[in-house]
Design a protein around this motif. Structure first.
Motif, PDB file in Angstrom:
ATOM      1  N   SER A   2      44.090  29.486  47.497  1.00 37.87           N
ATOM      2  CA  SER A   2      43.234  28.439  46.948  1.00 37.87           C
ATOM      3  C   SER A   2      43.755  27.089  47.410  1.00 37.87           C
ATOM      4  O   SER A   2      44.906  26.944  47.806  1.00 37.87           O
ATOM      5  N   ASN A 124      37.229  29.522  48.953  1.00 38.66           N
ATOM      6  CA  ASN A 124      37.594  29.933  47.592  1.00 38.66           C
ATOM      7  C   ASN A 124      36.528  30.832  46.978  1.00 38.66           C
ATOM      8  O   ASN A 124      36.833  31.812  46.289  1.00 38.66           O
ATOM      9  N   GLU A 127      36.855  34.214  48.483  1.00 30.32           N
ATOM     10  CA  GLU A 127      38.002  34.892  47.899  1.00 30.32           C
ATOM     11  C   GLU A 127      37.660  35.404  46.501  1.00 30.32           C
ATOM     12  O   GLU A 127      38.037  36.517  46.123  1.00 30.32           O
ATOM     13  N   GLY A 128      36.906  34.626  45.727  1.00 28.13           N
ATOM     14  CA  GLY A 128      36.472  35.067  44.405  1.00 28.13           C
ATOM     15  C   GLY A 128      35.519  36.250  44.498  1.00 28.13           C
ATOM     16  O   GLY A 128      35.572  37.173  43.679  1.00 28.13           O
ATOM     17  N   LEU A 130      35.571  38.505  46.802  1.00 31.43           N
ATOM     18  CA  LEU A 130      36.391  39.670  47.118  1.00 31.43           C
ATOM     19  C   LEU A 130      37.113  40.187  45.886  1.00 31.43           C
ATOM     20  O   LEU A 130      37.239  41.403  45.683  1.00 31.43           O
ATOM     21  N   GLU A 131      37.595  39.286  45.035  1.00 29.76           N
ATOM     22  CA  GLU A 131      38.265  39.705  43.808  1.00 29.76           C
ATOM     23  C   GLU A 131      37.283  40.402  42.865  1.00 29.76           C
ATOM     24  O   GLU A 131      37.630  41.382  42.202  1.00 29.76           O
ATOM     25  N   ARG A 132      36.061  39.908  42.829  1.00 27.25           N
ATOM     26  CA  ARG A 132      35.068  40.486  41.929  1.00 27.25           C
ATOM     27  C   ARG A 132      34.567  41.847  42.410  1.00 27.25           C
ATOM     28  O   ARG A 132      34.455  42.795  41.634  1.00 27.25           O
ATOM     29  N   GLY A 134      35.866  43.684  45.048  1.00 24.84           N
ATOM     30  CA  GLY A 134      36.829  44.475  45.810  1.00 24.84           C
ATOM     31  C   GLY A 134      36.795  45.950  45.467  1.00 24.84           C
ATOM     32  O   GLY A 134      36.731  46.812  46.373  1.00 24.84           O
ATOM     33  N   ARG A 138      35.806  48.915  48.069  1.00 25.18           N
ATOM     34  CA  ARG A 138      36.775  49.949  48.463  1.00 25.18           C
ATOM     35  C   ARG A 138      36.128  51.323  48.563  1.00 25.18           C
ATOM     36  O   ARG A 138      36.692  52.241  49.170  1.00 25.18           O
TER      37      ARG A 138
END
Length: 420
Positions: A2, A124, A127-128, A130-132, A134, A138
């Protein structure tokens, strides 16, 4: 990763002794470096996440239609494309910085300073994202692993067939039909492997089954043809002996046919009488085929020899049916005439077993089983009266119909067990 975007274009300086302020060109270079850093970050996210989302939509279309992965990424991807275009235009507009006028250098610093925070915030957001999503993304890896495992199994079958084909050729055998089969398996295997990255598990299984079928056919040919070819030398004399035995038994055909005509009505043996004169022709044809088979084997034409062998064995089976048919029919008809009740009892017991299985202690059988039981019972009752009132009964017709009824009952039992 970030970033803190405050609009400052340079790091705060250490307290104490101050050096000369950076030149406008140095500030422009610094702003461009910060912009490029954020561009590379967004570009990497766009490439990595975008590729995974694309596979997600292709490999898991049903899930992709229910989750927010695809539309969510589409929004971010569109913003990325817009900012990247602006980034490239900015670089191109002020390239090279060293040749820009002082006014242009100031404009470049300002523009770079505007774009860098936008790219940083977009990075950012990516990236968020991907976090949500992910865990959901997968699943692509899991599906890919499943597809790769299935394709690997199909490839192993092709390799097994190829190994058998190589052993065949190394042993000095060559069969065009086996060569064509292994070629088909190889081509199908290569096509499947090439499409592997785009296949869903269902499509991978479908393609793998086709490849495995072709590989199995090639393996069977590469294994069976050399084995059969190796036995030809001993098979040819045994086939000649088999013909001699048929010829010996053929001598009993006229006597058996006379007994059939004497003891039973025409419908019991008429089909055999129509082929009585075929015996000599069938045996002569078989001897001619053995001679041809021997010639092909001695000439080393194993492919043609094996084809001739298959044809000869088919003809010998036919000859055996014609030669042994009258004698076997006579024995069957005499047994049925002397004790028809035994045949009826055999069918009755089989029908009783089917009824016990289906009723299983119940007073009424369910459909469709009850209807099938009733039809079988009605057929048996009809057959039990078939011989009554006939001076010259058709025992052969009774035998054929009882056999058909027995098969009908066996099928009923098998179907019921499969359904329960």
């Amino acid at each position: 990763m970030s970033n803190d975007w405050t609009g400052r274009s340079a790091q705060p300086r250490r307290p104490g002794r101050q050096g000369p302020p950076p030149s406008p060109l140095a500030l422009a270079h610094e702003a461009r470096g910060a912009l490029q850093e954020q561009f590379y970050r967004v570009d990497q996210f766009q490439s990595d996440i975008g590729g995974t989302v694309k596979l997600y939509a292709e490999l898991l279309p049903e899930r992709a239609g229910r989750t927010g992965v695809v539309p969510g990424w589409a929004t971010l991807d569109a913003k990325a494309t817009e900012l990247i275009v602006a980034y490239l235009e900015a670089l191109d507009r002020f390239d090279p910085l060293e040749e820009c006028t002082p006014a242009q250098v100031i404009d470049a610093t300002h523009l770079f300073g505007q774009l860098a925070p936008k790219l940083g915030l977009l990075g950012n957001d990516m990236e968020g994202f991907l976090e949500r999503f992910g865990p959901e993304l997968r699943r692509v890896g899991e599906v890919r692993h499943q597809v790769e495992t299935r394709l690997g199994a199909a490839a192993a079958k092709v390799q097994e067939a190829e190994a058998a084909w190589l052993r065949m050729t190394n042993d000095g055998f060559q069969f065009e039909v086996a060569d064509q089969a292994i070629a088909r398996a190889r081509i199908a295997g290569r096509k499947l492997a090439a499409a592997g990255s785009l296949l869903t598990p269902d499509k991978a299984t479908e393609g793998a089954e086709v490849v495995e079928k072709l590989a199995s056919e090639a393996l069977a040919l590469a294994t069976d043809l050399p084995r059969r070819a190796a036995t030809l030398r001993n098979r040819i004399p045994s086939l000649a002996t088999r013909i001699d035995a048929l010829e010996t038994r053929a001598g009993s055909v006229p006597e058996a046919m006379r007994a059939l005509r004497r003891e039973f009505s025409t419908p019991n043996w008429d089909d055999l009488a129509r082929r009585e004169t075929d015996v000599a022709e069938l045996l002569a044809d078989a001897r001619s085929r053995v001679a041809r088979l021997r010639q092909l084997h001695e000439a080393g034409d194993l492919t043609a020899a094996l084809v001739a062998l298959d044809e000869l064995e088919t003809r010998l089976d036919e000859a055996g049916t014609v030669v042994d048919g009258p004698r076997e029919r006579l024995a069957l008809l005499r047994a049925l005439r002397d004790d028809p009740q035994h045949r009826y009892d055999t069918t009755r017991f089989q029908l009783r077993d089917a009824r016990y299985l289906i009723m299983n202690g119940k007073t009424v059988a369910s459909q469709p089983w009850a209807g099938r039981l009733d039809r079988a019972a009605a057929e048996l009752i009809a057959l039990e009266g078939l011989l009554e009132g006939h001076h010259h009964p058709d025992y052969w017709d009774l035998h054929v119909r009882l056999d058909a009824l027995n098969q009908q009952i066996r099928t009923l039992i098998d179907d019921y067990r499969a359904a329960h």
